[in-house]
Scaffold this active site. Sequence first.
Site, PDB file in Angstrom:
ATOM      1  N   SER A   1      64.331  83.454  44.675  1.00 12.84           N
ATOM      2  CA  SER A   1      64.537  84.027  43.305  1.00 12.84           C
ATOM      3  C   SER A   1      65.898  84.284  43.034  1.00 12.84           C
ATOM      4  O   SER A   1      66.746  84.989  43.730  1.00 12.84           O
ATOM      5  CB  SER A   1      63.690  85.200  43.317  1.00 12.84           C
ATOM      6  OG  SER A   1      64.030  85.867  42.001  1.00 12.84           O
TER       7      SER A   1
ATOM      8  N   MET B   1      63.408  88.163  31.961  1.00 17.77           N
ATOM      9  CA  MET B   1      62.990  89.722  31.564  1.00 17.77           C
ATOM     10  C   MET B   1      63.708  90.217  30.155  1.00 17.77           C
ATOM     11  O   MET B   1      64.670  89.787  30.303  1.00 17.77           O
ATOM     12  CB  MET B   1      63.585  90.679  32.704  1.00 17.77           C
ATOM     13  CG  MET B   1      63.032  90.287  34.227  1.00 17.77           C
ATOM     14  SD  MET B   1      63.692  91.415  35.286  1.00 17.77           S
ATOM     15  CE  MET B   1      62.941  90.746  36.814  1.00 17.77           C
TER      16      MET B   1
ATOM     17  N   MET C   1      58.691  87.361  32.082  1.00 19.30           N
ATOM     18  CA  MET C   1      58.321  88.719  31.771  1.00 19.30           C
ATOM     19  C   MET C   1      58.690  89.167  30.457  1.00 19.30           C
ATOM     20  O   MET C   1      59.773  90.037  30.615  1.00 19.30           O
ATOM     21  CB  MET C   1      58.843  89.587  32.995  1.00 19.30           C
ATOM     22  CG  MET C   1      58.163  89.331  34.478  1.00 19.30           C
ATOM     23  SD  MET C   1      59.120  89.772  35.792  1.00 19.30           S
ATOM     24  CE  MET C   1      60.123  88.226  36.117  1.00 19.30           C
TER      25      MET C   1
ATOM     26  N   ASP D   1      63.607  84.492  37.007  1.00 19.09           N
ATOM     27  CA  ASP D   1      62.884  85.506  36.697  1.00 19.09           C
ATOM     28  C   ASP D   1      63.507  85.902  35.141  1.00 19.09           C
ATOM     29  O   ASP D   1      64.624  86.530  34.977  1.00 19.09           O
ATOM     30  CB  ASP D   1      63.212  86.942  37.250  1.00 19.09           C
ATOM     31  CG  ASP D   1      62.073  86.541  38.761  1.00 19.09           C
ATOM     32  OD1 ASP D   1      60.945  86.673  38.607  1.00 19.09           O
ATOM     33  OD2 ASP D   1      62.863  86.656  39.828  1.00 19.09           O
TER      34      ASP D   1
ATOM     35  N   MET E   1      51.569  89.471  41.972  1.00 22.14           N
ATOM     36  CA  MET E   1      52.915  90.148  42.362  1.00 22.14           C
ATOM     37  C   MET E   1      52.510  91.379  43.578  1.00 22.14           C
ATOM     38  O   MET E   1      51.611  92.010  43.550  1.00 22.14           O
ATOM     39  CB  MET E   1      53.066  91.111  41.052  1.00 22.14           C
ATOM     40  CG  MET E   1      53.680  90.356  39.875  1.00 22.14           C
ATOM     41  SD  MET E   1      55.370  89.146  40.214  1.00 22.14           S
ATOM     42  CE  MET E   1      56.275  90.651  40.521  1.00 22.14           C
TER      43      MET E   1
ATOM     44  N   ASP F   1      54.998  87.424  45.333  1.00 20.73           N
ATOM     45  CA  ASP F   1      56.376  87.573  44.565  1.00 20.73           C
ATOM     46  C   ASP F   1      56.493  89.312  44.645  1.00 20.73           C
ATOM     47  O   ASP F   1      55.936  89.855  44.100  1.00 20.73           O
ATOM     48  CB  ASP F   1      56.310  87.258  43.093  1.00 20.73           C
ATOM     49  CG  ASP F   1      57.828  87.234  42.533  1.00 20.73           C
ATOM     50  OD1 ASP F   1      58.703  87.609  43.369  1.00 20.73           O
ATOM     51  OD2 ASP F   1      57.787  87.135  41.452  1.00 20.73           O
TER      52      ASP F   1
ATOM     53  N   HIS G   1      63.034  79.759  41.590  1.00 19.82           N
ATOM     54  CA  HIS G   1      62.222  80.724  40.742  1.00 19.82           C
ATOM     55  C   HIS G   1      63.463  81.534  39.912  1.00 19.82           C
ATOM     56  O   HIS G   1      64.266  82.249  40.451  1.00 19.82           O
ATOM     57  CB  HIS G   1      61.681  81.795  41.870  1.00 19.82           C
ATOM     58  CG  HIS G   1      60.683  82.661  41.316  1.00 19.82           C
ATOM     59  ND1 HIS G   1      59.461  82.269  40.843  1.00 19.82           N
ATOM     60  CD2 HIS G   1      60.760  84.117  40.841  1.00 19.82           C
ATOM     61  CE1 HIS G   1      58.950  83.554  40.351  1.00 19.82           C
ATOM     62  NE2 HIS G   1      59.651  84.473  40.330  1.00 19.82           N
TER      63      HIS G   1
ATOM     64  N   HIS H   1      59.300  82.231  35.717  1.00 20.45           N
ATOM     65  CA  HIS H   1      58.543  83.618  35.641  1.00 20.45           C
ATOM     66  C   HIS H   1      58.808  84.413  34.372  1.00 20.45           C
ATOM     67  O   HIS H   1      59.947  85.108  34.243  1.00 20.45           O
ATOM     68  CB  HIS H   1      58.727  84.215  36.965  1.00 20.45           C
ATOM     69  CG  HIS H   1      57.729  85.585  37.004  1.00 20.45           C
ATOM     70  ND1 HIS H   1      58.027  86.567  37.933  1.00 20.45           N
ATOM     71  CD2 HIS H   1      57.164  85.919  36.130  1.00 20.45           C
ATOM     72  CE1 HIS H   1      57.015  87.569  37.996  1.00 20.45           C
ATOM     73  NE2 HIS H   1      56.477  87.265  36.866  1.00 20.45           N
TER      74      HIS H   1
HETATM   75  C1  DX5 Z   1      60.498  90.841  40.211  1.00 19.63           C
HETATM   76  C2  DX5 Z   1      60.692  89.432  40.219  1.00 19.63           C
HETATM   77  C3  DX5 Z   1      60.630  88.829  41.813  1.00 19.63           C
HETATM   78  C4  DX5 Z   1      61.983  89.344  42.232  1.00 19.63           C
HETATM   79  C5  DX5 Z   1      61.638  89.474  43.947  1.00 19.63           C
HETATM   80  O1  DX5 Z   1      59.970  91.329  39.006  1.00 19.63           O
HETATM   81  O2  DX5 Z   1      59.336  88.736  39.738  1.00 19.63           O
HETATM   82  O3  DX5 Z   1      60.798  87.478  41.679  1.00 19.63           O
HETATM   83  O4  DX5 Z   1      63.370  88.561  42.052  1.00 19.63           O
HETATM   84  O5  DX5 Z   1      62.653  90.102  44.462  1.00 19.63           O
HETATM   85  P1  DX5 Z   1      62.522  90.507  45.919  1.00 19.63           P
HETATM   86  O6  DX5 Z   1      62.342  89.187  46.733  1.00 19.63           O
HETATM   87  O7  DX5 Z   1      64.112  90.977  46.306  1.00 19.63           O
HETATM   88  O8  DX5 Z   1      61.548  91.572  45.863  1.00 19.63           O
HETATM   89 ZN    ZN Z   2      59.395  86.471  39.893  1.00 21.91          ZN
END
Ligand code: DX5
Ligand code: ZN
Length: 238
Positions: free
Chosen positions: A9, A38, A69, A36, A138, A176, A34, A67
């Site tokens: 990620s 947000m 969000m 993320d 998650m 994740d 990956h 991903h």
């Molecule tokens: C959190 C993300 C994850 C995050 C995971 O909202 O969806 O992908 O980057 O990070 P780690 O592996 O550090 O928990």
């Molecule tokens: Zn993620």
Amino acid sequence: MPRIEIAPSLLAADFSRLGEEVAAVEAAGADWLHLDVMDGHFVPNISFGPLVLRALRASTRLPFDVHLMIAPVDPFLAEFASAGADQILIHPEAGPHLHRSLQAIRGLGKRAGVVLNPATPLEAVAWVLDLVDTVLMMTVNPGFGGQAFLPSQLPRIAALRGMISASGRPIRLAVDGGVAPGTAGPAAEAGADTLIAGSAVFGTPDYAHAIAALRAEAGKAAHPNPVDLPDHSGGAGD
Ligand code: DX5
Ligand code: ZN
């Protein structure tokens, strides 16, 4: 046994050197990147958007696992598809019509995924499995990297594995959040075949070693999977 896939990620990468970081995880044996996204509204953090995907797209051959969000999510699906997403993952809570959103993703020629938060009922995905290529469980609350893996999710991963097996479809089961040595094994034993890891890869000095360690731990524990999983590079569809 399913082949375990590892998706570092980008959230945990050094943002002042994103291109180099992506090249480094690609060389280190990652299967996916990956990303993320947000919005500070659906989750209490803001990361990056399609401009960053577009900028990175030319610098790597890794498929992009995006991903989202963000809410509402529907108005941005086409933008992320054109920016370089290979798979788009959405939360059921991010729009009024999950089925329609999944149809839209597939209509854009991309793999489609559904993400379940720790308290989202598994039932949220039960009747859309025919449109889904990946279900992502998650194992933290979404919004931040570096949180602790929630063991309460392990029985849910196992139940989801049962649903996927019963569907007979080649759906990947990703986890994740807090995936690291010590949690990768239990997640795989419960039924995960795809590990998303931020801190456990980018937070270490040797990405290849980190990826190999996660793959080995999960591979040893892997749940037997009767569904023949496709190679992820095949694009949308079965
Ligand atoms: C959190 C993300 C994850 C995050 C995971 O909202 O969806 O992908 O980057 O990070 P780690 O592996 O550090 O928990
Ligand atoms: Zn993620």
